[in-house]
Write an enzyme that holds these catalytic residues in place. Sequence first.
Site, PDB file in Angstrom:
ATOM      1  N   SER A   1       3.314   1.615  -4.356  1.00  0.00           N
ATOM      2  CA  SER A   1       4.070   2.840  -4.026  1.00  0.00           C
ATOM      3  C   SER A   1       5.185   2.485  -3.063  1.00  0.00           C
ATOM      4  CB  SER A   1       3.138   3.845  -3.347  1.00  0.00           C
ATOM      5  OG  SER A   1       2.836   3.379  -2.029  1.00  0.00           O
ATOM      6  N   ASP A   2       6.088   3.419  -2.852  1.00  0.00           N
ATOM      7  CA  ASP A   2       7.019   3.235  -1.746  1.00  0.00           C
ATOM      8  C   ASP A   2       6.255   3.618  -0.478  1.00  0.00           C
ATOM      9  OD1 ASP A   2      10.625   3.758  -1.530  1.00  0.00           O
ATOM     10  OD2 ASP A   2       9.210   2.775  -0.182  1.00  0.00           O
TER      11      ASP A   2
END
Length: 745
Positions: free
Chosen positions: A271-272
């Site tokens: 994920s970011d």
Amino acid sequence: MNKTMKAETAVSVPTKTDNARRVETLLAHMSLEEKVAQLAQISGAPWNEGPDPEEIIRERGIGSILWLNDTKRFNELQKIAIEESPSGIPILFALDVIHGYRTIFPLPLAMAASWDPVVAEQAQAVAAKEARAAGIHWTFGPMLDIARDARWGRIVEGAGEDPYLGAAMAAAQVRGFQGEDLADPERVLACAKHFAGYGAADGGRDYDPVYLPETELRNVYFPPFQAAVKAGVGTFMSAYMDLNNVPANSNRWLLRDVLREEWGFAGFVVSDAFGVGSLVVQGHARDRQDAALRSLKAGLNMDMASSAYLENLAGLVEDGSLTMGEIDDMVRPILALKAEMGLFEHPYVDETLLDRVVARPEHRQAARRAAQRAMVLLRNEGGLLPLAKGQQNIAVIGPLADSMEATEGSWMVFGHKSAAVTVLQGIRAKLPGATIAYAPGPEIHRDIPHPFGEFDMTEKKPIQTPEDAEAAFQTAVKTAQNADLVIMVLGENADMAGEFASRGSLDLPGRQEELLKAVSALGKPVVLVLLNGRPLSINWAADHVPAILEAWEPGTEGGNAVADILFGDVNPGGKLPVTFPRSGGHAPLYYARTLTHLPEDSPRYYSRYWDSPTTPLYPFGYGLSYTTFAIDNLKLSAAKIKVGQAVTVTADVSNTGSVAGDEVVQLYIHQKWGSDSRPRRELKGFERVTLQPGEVKTVSFSLGPDELGYWSTNAGRWIQEAAPFDIWVGSDSLATCHAALEVVE
Ligand code: GLC
């Protein structure tokens, strides 16, 4: 599994089968807690809350650690993982090495302006060597977001507005970072980010929701990511924002249907930052447990820094919401890439290596060449450039002229201390005997401080008072008055582009344009050098300053590269990878759009705005040279082909001037009608060629189904259809050298 598995010296390189067997053996023996820990990336930064690295490693290991840049500390933590954790699984150390680790290259937007994928590949290969020597295994790059709105600060990190150029740069950067073999100790794992559509935020406002129809995603935003998959990229990073109301971090269509089912991606997705936990803040997930469940189900392997996976996944297996098989499927590619990188055999880094690697002269030579090839000559009225080296009395003016930070630009790695050659230093080095006066003029700064400001290492200066700014303004004008020639270095500070750096205006910040006008009014020759991370609406300069060089954020050797070009040792050959609008209010502005009911060439429809022309200040693909070129003799191998066939397009490019130079020959197509309206022009081929005066080269391109087909709204799938096409070749997106192609059933 042997708890104290030592890092044996590899007597032989494990085969793919060995690695696969190792992964399955590990999965068979690991506890659920250990598996969940492999799906977590935790912060190594002092400022971040989150689990204590040493504690969690001892207890259950950890998949990855980011935001740490400390070679000795890498080995300390790795030793705990190898010798004290339950299964001895090595840690992946990750950092944003976007355009260099110690030797800083031009920002990716600038590298795209070279229209030379070799530049990008070589730059990222050097970045990989230095980062790996520091102990970093995994970079969060290349950033592949198409950007058509210059107000979005992250336009600087990608390859601009065009999917064809973006795809070429994507593949080149993956090759540079990863090389041919992930076990190569001079390479790093790459990460195609931010999947997908992040650059289309309304108003260019970073992180804002994105609404893109599938047609736009597939024809414009996906191609660089597909090219990265084809190039073998090991990881992807999902984007923060809602994509059509579903956050990319938990978007099953993106992460499973498209990325894995359609494209066959076999690596893993991270994920970011804090992206899983943020699903609650974004009003998407009920709570962190819901966020963890939806992200895992959607195909997100690793949770960057939010700890939502660490806190919830085991419980979700225990309550039956998830199966151990689903967990294993997410862990498997992470372990497989660690094995493929040879981290089980070679988990540690030689702590004496980095100084030797960064001292290699070829690294700064590569950075200087990349900067030279990235720069774009925007104006050169009366042939003011190149300047004679006999110049004796020059004034270098502007707040960026001697700024190392602005020269190296945004996205420096943690702890980086700039050693950039500034434009002032580069000019002084080029003309050692001349009088090179300098005055910065008024300082520039963001109106709203950068929220990451507390993390970066540059010293904090108090904001200049208006009185001091005025005094600096007058000093700069006086300095210019006493010189024979003035070189103005204006643009943006490093924190004015990049993440969290959107702007409503594209004007020169602060009093820079006012200073440029005052200096120009002195009647001396003026050269403008731009250091900036996005297109700027330099409308006044474009009409009044005879010579303008777009130098972008050129990196450690940027000042030398600017001097090489200004004084004629290098002939600029870069071309714009983004359209320059006349104002922020015109954004998004890009060349590849469909036609309207108003004829493009009608004199009545000169502009849709009543306060300014609709046309760009500078078009996509534009760039001048110290010589001149002709592009002609356009030929097709056939005027008519069938759907599914290919046609060869050739054209001659001649150097019609008096000095050697580079031209980027560009090929554009337009399908004149069809199932869907098609963009009036689309780049489908380019080649940068070097020509001696009088030399002629024939360039050749192939147009086949990949270039002539498209994802159709009407058909709901990829199609290629019978239709007439315009074909143009030229030196920018306004190319006029034309041929007609007929595609028939
Ligand atoms: C940031 C960025 C991303 C970066 C990540 C880790 O917020 O969006 O590009 O790789 O966090 O630093």
